[in-house]
Design an enzyme around this catalytic site. Structure first.
Site, PDB file in Angstrom:
ATOM      1  N   SER A  88      13.372  28.663 -20.428  1.00  0.00           N
ATOM      2  CA  SER A  88      11.739  29.130 -20.685  1.00  0.00           C
ATOM      3  C   SER A  88      11.289  29.722 -19.399  1.00  0.00           C
ATOM      4  O   SER A  88      10.387  30.612 -19.462  1.00  0.00           O
ATOM      5  CB  SER A  88      10.904  28.140 -20.858  1.00  0.00           C
ATOM      6  OG  SER A  88      10.189  28.233 -22.051  1.00  0.00           O
ATOM      7  N   LYS A  91      10.581  33.584 -19.417  1.00  0.00           N
ATOM      8  CA  LYS A  91       9.697  34.316 -20.155  1.00  0.00           C
ATOM      9  C   LYS A  91       8.735  35.053 -19.046  1.00  0.00           C
ATOM     10  O   LYS A  91       8.297  36.059 -19.251  1.00  0.00           O
ATOM     11  CB  LYS A  91       8.933  33.269 -20.700  1.00  0.00           C
ATOM     12  CG  LYS A  91       9.514  32.797 -22.024  1.00  0.00           C
ATOM     13  CD  LYS A  91       8.941  31.519 -22.841  1.00  0.00           C
ATOM     14  CE  LYS A  91       9.710  30.871 -23.683  1.00  0.00           C
ATOM     15  NZ  LYS A  91       9.435  29.524 -24.177  1.00  0.00           N
ATOM     16  N   TYR A 218      16.262  36.999 -26.998  1.00  0.00           N
ATOM     17  CA  TYR A 218      15.815  35.963 -26.394  1.00  0.00           C
ATOM     18  C   TYR A 218      16.691  34.713 -25.906  1.00  0.00           C
ATOM     19  O   TYR A 218      16.542  34.410 -24.957  1.00  0.00           O
ATOM     20  CB  TYR A 218      14.805  35.285 -27.514  1.00  0.00           C
ATOM     21  CG  TYR A 218      14.241  33.999 -27.269  1.00  0.00           C
ATOM     22  CD1 TYR A 218      13.060  34.005 -26.271  1.00  0.00           C
ATOM     23  CD2 TYR A 218      14.654  32.785 -27.608  1.00  0.00           C
ATOM     24  CE1 TYR A 218      12.694  32.769 -25.858  1.00  0.00           C
ATOM     25  CE2 TYR A 218      14.248  31.497 -27.307  1.00  0.00           C
ATOM     26  CZ  TYR A 218      13.103  31.589 -26.390  1.00  0.00           C
ATOM     27  OH  TYR A 218      12.687  30.306 -26.225  1.00  0.00           O
ATOM     28  N   TYR A 270       4.174  24.167 -20.494  1.00  0.00           N
ATOM     29  CA  TYR A 270       3.748  23.504 -21.875  1.00  0.00           C
ATOM     30  C   TYR A 270       2.664  23.170 -22.260  1.00  0.00           C
ATOM     31  O   TYR A 270       1.539  23.749 -21.675  1.00  0.00           O
ATOM     32  CB  TYR A 270       5.041  22.710 -22.165  1.00  0.00           C
ATOM     33  CG  TYR A 270       6.430  23.072 -22.018  1.00  0.00           C
ATOM     34  CD1 TYR A 270       7.126  24.005 -22.719  1.00  0.00           C
ATOM     35  CD2 TYR A 270       7.193  22.463 -20.983  1.00  0.00           C
ATOM     36  CE1 TYR A 270       8.237  24.564 -22.340  1.00  0.00           C
ATOM     37  CE2 TYR A 270       8.598  23.148 -20.622  1.00  0.00           C
ATOM     38  CZ  TYR A 270       8.999  24.007 -21.371  1.00  0.00           C
ATOM     39  OH  TYR A 270      10.141  24.860 -21.157  1.00  0.00           O
ATOM     40  N   VAL A 288      13.457  24.151 -19.958  1.00  0.00           N
ATOM     41  CA  VAL A 288      13.945  22.769 -20.355  1.00  0.00           C
ATOM     42  C   VAL A 288      15.282  22.270 -19.806  1.00  0.00           C
ATOM     43  O   VAL A 288      15.705  21.040 -19.890  1.00  0.00           O
ATOM     44  CB  VAL A 288      14.156  23.029 -22.119  1.00  0.00           C
ATOM     45  CG1 VAL A 288      15.505  23.874 -22.205  1.00  0.00           C
ATOM     46  CG2 VAL A 288      14.271  21.819 -22.943  1.00  0.00           C
TER      47      VAL A 288
HETATM   48  N1  GLU Z   1      16.006  28.222 -25.317  1.00  0.00           N
HETATM   49  C1  GLU Z   1      14.942  27.256 -25.327  1.00  0.00           C
HETATM   50  C2  GLU Z   1      14.420  27.354 -26.671  1.00  0.00           C
HETATM   51  O1  GLU Z   1      13.919  28.284 -27.238  1.00  0.00           O
HETATM   52  C3  GLU Z   1      14.098  27.384 -24.302  1.00  0.00           C
HETATM   53  C4  GLU Z   1      13.255  26.248 -24.299  1.00  0.00           C
HETATM   54  C5  GLU Z   1      12.359  26.069 -23.196  1.00  0.00           C
HETATM   55  O2  GLU Z   1      13.010  26.119 -21.907  1.00  0.00           O
HETATM   56  O3  GLU Z   1      11.341  25.331 -23.263  1.00  0.00           O
HETATM   57  O4  GLU Z   1      14.226  26.323 -27.540  1.00  0.00           O
END
Ligand code: GLU
Length: 334
Positions: A88, A91, A218, A270, A288
Protein backbone atom coordinates in the site's frame (compact mmCIF):
# COMPACT_ATOMS: atom_id res chain seq x y z
CA UNK A 1 10.68 4.48 27.76
CA UNK A 2 10.27 7.94 26.32
CA UNK A 3 13.24 10.17 26.87
CA UNK A 4 12.33 13.49 28.42
CA UNK A 5 15.26 15.13 26.70
CA UNK A 6 15.08 16.34 23.11
CA UNK A 7 18.55 15.78 21.76
CA UNK A 8 17.82 17.69 18.52
CA UNK A 9 20.92 16.32 16.89
CA UNK A 10 18.95 15.70 13.73
CA UNK A 11 20.00 18.78 11.83
CA UNK A 12 17.51 21.12 10.25
CA UNK A 13 17.54 21.08 6.46
CA UNK A 14 20.61 22.76 5.02
CA UNK A 15 22.16 23.49 8.39
CA UNK A 16 25.50 22.24 9.52
CA UNK A 17 25.13 20.53 12.90
CA UNK A 18 26.47 22.88 15.55
CA UNK A 19 28.34 20.24 17.52
CA UNK A 20 30.96 17.87 16.31
CA UNK A 21 29.33 15.87 13.53
CA UNK A 22 30.86 12.58 14.54
CA UNK A 23 29.57 12.70 18.10
CA UNK A 24 26.16 13.89 16.86
CA UNK A 25 26.06 10.89 14.57
CA UNK A 26 26.97 8.61 17.45
CA UNK A 27 24.27 10.08 19.66
CA UNK A 28 21.54 9.68 17.09
CA UNK A 29 22.64 6.15 16.35
CA UNK A 30 22.60 5.32 20.07
CA UNK A 31 19.06 6.64 20.36
CA UNK A 32 18.05 4.66 17.31
CA UNK A 33 19.49 1.49 18.81
CA UNK A 34 17.59 2.09 22.03
CA UNK A 35 14.37 2.75 20.14
CA UNK A 36 14.86 -0.51 18.22
CA UNK A 37 15.43 -2.36 21.50
CA UNK A 38 12.16 -0.99 22.86
CA UNK A 39 10.09 -1.44 19.71
CA UNK A 40 11.30 -4.74 18.30
CA UNK A 41 9.94 -7.04 21.03
CA UNK A 42 6.49 -5.45 20.78
CA UNK A 43 6.09 -7.24 17.42
CA UNK A 44 5.00 -10.22 19.52
CA UNK A 45 1.73 -8.39 20.16
CA UNK A 46 0.97 -8.21 16.42
CA UNK A 47 0.31 -10.76 13.70
CA UNK A 48 1.79 -11.16 10.22
CA UNK A 49 -0.70 -10.71 7.39
CA UNK A 50 -2.15 -14.08 6.47
CA UNK A 51 -4.43 -13.33 3.56
CA UNK A 52 -1.56 -13.25 1.12
CA UNK A 53 2.14 -13.83 0.98
CA UNK A 54 2.53 -10.12 1.42
CA UNK A 55 6.14 -10.37 2.59
CA UNK A 56 7.50 -11.88 -0.59
CA UNK A 57 9.77 -14.22 1.34
CA UNK A 58 11.17 -11.64 3.78
CA UNK A 59 11.77 -12.75 7.39
CA UNK A 60 8.52 -12.28 9.36
CA UNK A 61 10.65 -11.45 12.42
CA UNK A 62 12.73 -8.82 10.68
CA UNK A 63 13.01 -5.28 11.99
CA UNK A 64 14.57 -2.15 10.54
CA UNK A 65 14.52 1.57 11.04
CA UNK A 66 16.15 4.15 8.80
CA UNK A 67 16.37 7.92 9.00
CA UNK A 68 17.90 9.76 6.09
CA UNK A 69 18.41 13.46 6.53
CA UNK A 70 17.88 15.82 3.64
CA UNK A 71 21.64 16.40 3.52
CA UNK A 72 22.13 12.68 2.89
CA UNK A 73 23.25 11.63 6.39
CA UNK A 74 21.96 8.14 7.12
CA UNK A 75 21.03 6.68 10.52
CA UNK A 76 20.30 2.98 10.25
CA UNK A 77 19.41 0.17 12.61
CA UNK A 78 18.42 -3.44 11.92
CA UNK A 79 17.77 -5.20 8.60
CA UNK A 80 17.71 -1.99 6.59
CA UNK A 81 18.63 -3.63 3.27
CA UNK A 82 16.11 -6.47 3.45
CA UNK A 83 13.63 -5.93 0.61
CA UNK A 84 9.89 -6.59 0.80
CA UNK A 85 6.91 -5.67 -1.40
CA UNK A 86 5.94 -2.09 -0.60
CA UNK A 87 2.23 -2.91 -1.01
CA UNK A 88 0.00 0.00 0.00
CA UNK A 89 2.94 2.38 0.39
CA UNK A 90 3.04 2.44 -3.41
CA UNK A 91 -0.17 4.48 -3.33
CA UNK A 92 1.76 7.60 -2.36
CA UNK A 93 4.15 7.15 -5.30
CA UNK A 94 1.36 6.37 -7.78
CA UNK A 95 -0.46 9.52 -6.68
CA UNK A 96 2.76 11.49 -7.13
CA UNK A 97 3.09 10.20 -10.69
CA UNK A 98 -0.55 11.06 -11.43
CA UNK A 99 -0.02 14.56 -10.05
CA UNK A 100 3.05 14.92 -12.25
CA UNK A 101 0.95 13.99 -15.25
CA UNK A 102 -2.25 15.93 -14.72
CA UNK A 103 -2.05 18.11 -11.67
CA UNK A 104 1.07 20.20 -12.01
CA UNK A 105 -0.81 23.48 -11.90
CA UNK A 106 -4.04 23.02 -10.02
CA UNK A 107 -4.00 21.10 -6.79
CA UNK A 108 -7.70 20.65 -6.32
CA UNK A 109 -10.06 21.15 -9.19
CA UNK A 110 -9.04 18.76 -11.89
CA UNK A 111 -9.23 15.27 -13.23
CA UNK A 112 -7.92 13.60 -10.08
CA UNK A 113 -10.04 15.34 -7.48
CA UNK A 114 -13.29 15.18 -9.40
CA UNK A 115 -12.93 11.40 -9.21
CA UNK A 116 -11.37 10.83 -5.76
CA UNK A 117 -12.18 12.35 -2.36
CA UNK A 118 -9.81 13.66 0.29
CA UNK A 119 -11.45 12.34 3.44
CA UNK A 120 -10.41 9.51 5.75
CA UNK A 121 -12.58 6.52 4.96
CA UNK A 122 -13.36 5.14 8.41
CA UNK A 123 -14.00 1.85 6.62
CA UNK A 124 -11.60 -0.98 5.74
CA UNK A 125 -9.10 -0.13 3.01
CA UNK A 126 -10.87 -2.42 0.53
CA UNK A 127 -14.50 -1.73 1.47
CA UNK A 128 -17.24 -2.03 -1.14
CA UNK A 129 -20.07 -0.71 1.00
CA UNK A 130 -18.92 2.89 1.21
CA UNK A 131 -18.22 2.94 -2.50
CA UNK A 132 -21.76 1.86 -3.31
CA UNK A 133 -23.20 4.63 -1.10
CA UNK A 134 -20.91 7.23 -2.56
CA UNK A 135 -21.57 6.34 -6.17
CA UNK A 136 -18.18 4.99 -7.09
CA UNK A 137 -16.16 7.97 -5.82
CA UNK A 138 -13.49 6.63 -3.44
CA UNK A 139 -12.94 8.50 -0.21
CA UNK A 140 -9.21 9.09 -0.83
CA UNK A 141 -6.28 7.88 -2.93
CA UNK A 142 -4.73 5.90 -0.06
CA UNK A 143 -7.43 3.20 -0.01
CA UNK A 144 -7.58 0.53 -2.69
CA UNK A 145 -10.50 2.07 -4.57
CA UNK A 146 -8.72 5.44 -4.75
CA UNK A 147 -5.49 3.82 -5.87
CA UNK A 148 -7.36 1.98 -8.62
CA UNK A 149 -8.76 5.28 -9.92
CA UNK A 150 -5.24 6.77 -9.77
CA UNK A 151 -4.06 3.81 -11.86
CA UNK A 152 -6.92 4.34 -14.31
CA UNK A 153 -5.74 7.94 -14.70
CA UNK A 154 -2.15 6.75 -15.19
CA UNK A 155 -3.28 4.39 -17.94
CA UNK A 156 -4.72 7.40 -19.77
CA UNK A 157 -1.66 9.60 -19.35
CA UNK A 158 1.39 7.31 -19.48
CA UNK A 159 2.52 5.41 -22.55
CA UNK A 160 3.91 2.72 -20.22
CA UNK A 161 2.59 3.30 -16.68
CA UNK A 162 4.23 0.16 -15.27
CA UNK A 163 7.64 1.33 -16.44
CA UNK A 164 7.00 4.91 -15.36
CA UNK A 165 6.06 4.10 -11.79
CA UNK A 166 9.03 1.75 -11.51
CA UNK A 167 11.27 4.50 -12.90
CA UNK A 168 9.90 7.06 -10.45
CA UNK A 169 10.52 4.94 -7.35
CA UNK A 170 13.91 3.85 -8.67
CA UNK A 171 14.97 7.43 -9.19
CA UNK A 172 13.76 8.47 -5.74
CA UNK A 173 15.32 5.42 -4.06
CA UNK A 174 18.65 5.97 -5.81
CA UNK A 175 18.83 2.51 -7.42
CA UNK A 176 16.92 0.08 -9.60
CA UNK A 177 13.77 -1.18 -7.92
CA UNK A 178 12.53 -4.60 -8.96
CA UNK A 179 9.17 -6.34 -8.88
CA UNK A 180 8.46 -9.46 -6.86
CA UNK A 181 6.79 -11.44 -9.63
CA UNK A 182 5.59 -14.21 -7.33
CA UNK A 183 3.80 -11.72 -5.12
CA UNK A 184 2.33 -10.02 -8.20
CA UNK A 185 1.08 -13.34 -9.58
CA UNK A 186 -0.37 -14.43 -6.26
CA UNK A 187 -2.13 -11.07 -5.84
CA UNK A 188 -3.48 -11.27 -9.37
CA UNK A 189 -4.88 -14.72 -8.60
CA UNK A 190 -6.52 -13.65 -5.34
CA UNK A 191 -7.64 -10.09 -6.06
CA UNK A 192 -11.33 -10.92 -6.06
CA UNK A 193 -12.25 -8.00 -3.85
CA UNK A 194 -10.07 -5.49 -5.69
CA UNK A 195 -11.63 -6.70 -8.93
CA UNK A 196 -15.08 -6.24 -7.42
CA UNK A 197 -14.13 -2.71 -6.29
CA UNK A 198 -12.83 -1.88 -9.77
CA UNK A 199 -15.92 -3.32 -11.45
CA UNK A 200 -18.25 -1.38 -9.16
CA UNK A 201 -16.44 1.86 -9.99
CA UNK A 202 -16.51 0.97 -13.69
CA UNK A 203 -20.28 0.62 -13.39
CA UNK A 204 -20.41 4.16 -11.97
CA UNK A 205 -18.16 5.37 -14.80
CA UNK A 206 -15.20 6.06 -12.53
CA UNK A 207 -12.96 3.37 -14.06
CA UNK A 208 -12.68 3.88 -17.79
CA UNK A 209 -9.99 1.46 -18.88
CA UNK A 210 -10.47 -2.33 -18.86
CA UNK A 211 -10.56 -3.41 -15.21
CA UNK A 212 -7.95 -6.12 -15.72
CA UNK A 213 -5.48 -3.53 -17.04
CA UNK A 214 -6.15 -1.30 -14.05
CA UNK A 215 -5.74 -4.22 -11.68
CA UNK A 216 -2.52 -5.34 -13.38
CA UNK A 217 -1.01 -1.91 -12.79
CA UNK A 218 -2.18 -1.88 -9.17
CA UNK A 219 -0.73 -5.33 -8.54
CA UNK A 220 2.53 -4.23 -10.12
CA UNK A 221 2.92 -1.19 -7.87
CA UNK A 222 2.09 -3.25 -4.75
CA UNK A 223 4.75 -5.82 -5.58
CA UNK A 224 7.58 -3.34 -6.10
CA UNK A 225 10.28 -4.50 -3.70
CA UNK A 226 12.18 -1.99 -1.64
CA UNK A 227 14.21 -1.94 1.53
CA UNK A 228 13.67 0.24 4.58
CA UNK A 229 16.71 2.31 3.63
CA UNK A 230 15.35 2.83 0.10
CA UNK A 231 11.93 3.87 1.40
CA UNK A 232 13.46 6.43 3.78
CA UNK A 233 15.45 7.82 0.91
CA UNK A 234 12.57 7.79 -1.58
CA UNK A 235 10.14 9.72 0.64
CA UNK A 236 12.51 12.61 1.18
CA UNK A 237 11.20 14.71 -1.70
CA UNK A 238 8.11 15.16 0.46
CA UNK A 239 10.21 16.47 3.33
CA UNK A 240 11.98 18.88 1.00
CA UNK A 241 9.10 20.83 -0.58
CA UNK A 242 8.79 18.47 -3.54
CA UNK A 243 12.48 18.45 -4.54
CA UNK A 244 14.48 15.23 -4.30
CA UNK A 245 17.41 16.29 -2.09
CA UNK A 246 19.68 13.69 -3.68
CA UNK A 247 19.39 14.98 -7.24
CA UNK A 248 18.04 18.48 -6.71
CA UNK A 249 15.31 17.57 -9.19
CA UNK A 250 11.80 18.85 -8.59
CA UNK A 251 9.40 15.93 -8.34
CA UNK A 252 6.27 17.96 -7.47
CA UNK A 253 5.56 21.63 -6.83
CA UNK A 254 5.74 22.46 -3.13
CA UNK A 255 1.95 22.91 -3.07
CA UNK A 256 1.35 19.45 -4.49
CA UNK A 257 3.95 17.83 -2.24
CA UNK A 258 2.03 19.34 0.68
CA UNK A 259 -1.17 17.73 -0.64
CA UNK A 260 0.47 14.30 -0.71
CA UNK A 261 1.72 14.68 2.86
CA UNK A 262 -1.69 15.98 3.99
CA UNK A 263 -3.30 12.85 2.58
CA UNK A 264 -0.66 10.66 4.21
CA UNK A 265 -1.39 12.26 7.55
CA UNK A 266 -5.17 12.01 7.27
CA UNK A 267 -5.52 8.77 5.30
CA UNK A 268 -2.14 6.99 5.14
CA UNK A 269 -2.44 4.51 8.01
CA UNK A 270 -5.75 2.76 7.35
CA UNK A 271 -8.21 3.42 10.16
CA UNK A 272 -5.57 4.54 12.61
CA UNK A 273 -4.75 7.92 11.04
CA UNK A 274 -6.14 9.78 14.05
CA UNK A 275 -4.15 7.65 16.46
CA UNK A 276 -1.00 8.12 14.36
CA UNK A 277 -1.48 11.90 14.37
CA UNK A 278 -1.94 11.70 18.13
CA UNK A 279 0.92 9.30 18.93
CA UNK A 280 3.43 10.11 16.22
CA UNK A 281 2.43 13.42 14.65
CA UNK A 282 4.01 12.78 11.24
CA UNK A 283 2.56 12.12 7.78
CA UNK A 284 2.95 8.34 7.30
CA UNK A 285 2.02 5.70 4.76
CA UNK A 286 1.92 2.07 5.78
CA UNK A 287 1.62 -1.22 3.91
CA UNK A 288 0.52 -4.75 4.68
CA UNK A 289 4.11 -6.07 4.50
CA UNK A 290 4.79 -4.16 7.72
CA UNK A 291 6.59 -1.07 6.50
CA UNK A 292 5.70 2.52 7.32
CA UNK A 293 7.35 5.51 5.67
CA UNK A 294 7.18 8.91 7.33
CA UNK A 295 7.89 12.50 6.42
CA UNK A 296 9.62 14.90 8.79
CA UNK A 297 9.12 18.20 6.97
CA UNK A 298 12.30 20.10 6.11
CA UNK A 299 14.45 17.54 7.88
CA UNK A 300 14.38 13.90 6.87
CA UNK A 301 12.66 10.83 5.51
CA UNK A 302 12.07 7.90 7.84
CA UNK A 303 11.01 4.30 7.36
CA UNK A 304 10.43 1.40 9.71
CA UNK A 305 9.74 -2.22 8.93
CA UNK A 306 8.47 -5.03 11.14
CA UNK A 307 5.95 -7.42 9.54
CA UNK A 308 3.68 -8.16 12.49
CA UNK A 309 0.61 -5.92 12.20
CA UNK A 310 -1.74 -4.55 14.81
CA UNK A 311 -5.52 -4.73 14.56
CA UNK A 312 -5.61 -1.70 12.28
CA UNK A 313 -3.24 -3.32 9.77
CA UNK A 314 -0.26 -1.14 10.66
CA UNK A 315 3.11 -2.52 11.73
CA UNK A 316 2.88 -2.91 15.49
CA UNK A 317 6.54 -2.42 16.31
CA UNK A 318 6.87 0.13 13.52
CA UNK A 319 4.24 2.29 15.14
CA UNK A 320 5.93 1.98 18.53
CA UNK A 321 9.28 2.90 16.98
CA UNK A 322 7.85 5.96 15.25
CA UNK A 323 6.23 7.11 18.45
CA UNK A 324 9.51 6.96 20.36
CA UNK A 325 11.40 8.52 17.49
CA UNK A 326 9.03 11.46 17.32
CA UNK A 327 9.16 11.91 21.10
CA UNK A 328 12.93 11.69 21.49
CA UNK A 329 13.73 14.02 18.63
CA UNK A 330 10.71 16.26 19.03
CA UNK A 331 9.67 15.57 15.44
CA UNK A 332 5.86 15.92 15.58
CA UNK A 333 4.51 18.51 13.17
CA UNK A 334 2.05 19.65 15.83
N1 GLU B 1 -1.96 -5.58 -2.37
C1 GLU B 1 -2.68 -5.39 -1.17
C2 GLU B 1 -4.16 -5.35 -1.45
O1 GLU B 1 -4.59 -4.64 -2.31
C3 GLU B 1 -2.19 -4.13 -0.53
C4 GLU B 1 -2.78 -4.00 0.79
C5 GLU B 1 -2.08 -3.04 1.69
O2 GLU B 1 -0.85 -2.93 1.75
O3 GLU B 1 -2.84 -2.40 2.42
O4 GLU B 1 -4.93 -6.04 -0.83
Amino acid sequence: MVADTHPEQVSAHGETPTEDAESDQKDIDTHLREIAEIARPTADEGHVAEHEDALGGADPNGFAIALIENDGTEHLEGDVDQVFPIQSISKAFALTLAMQKVDRVSAVADEIWARIGREPSGDPFNSLVQLEHEKGIPRNPMINAGALVVDDILLDHCSDPTAEITALVSELAGGDIGTNHEVAQMERDTSHRNLAVANLMADFGNIRNPVDEVLALYVHQCSLSMSTRQLARAVRFLSNDGVDPASGKRVLSDGLARRVTALMLTCGTYDAAGAFAFDVGLPCKSGVAGAIMAVVPNRLGAAVWSPALDDTGNSHAGRVALHHLAERFDLSIF
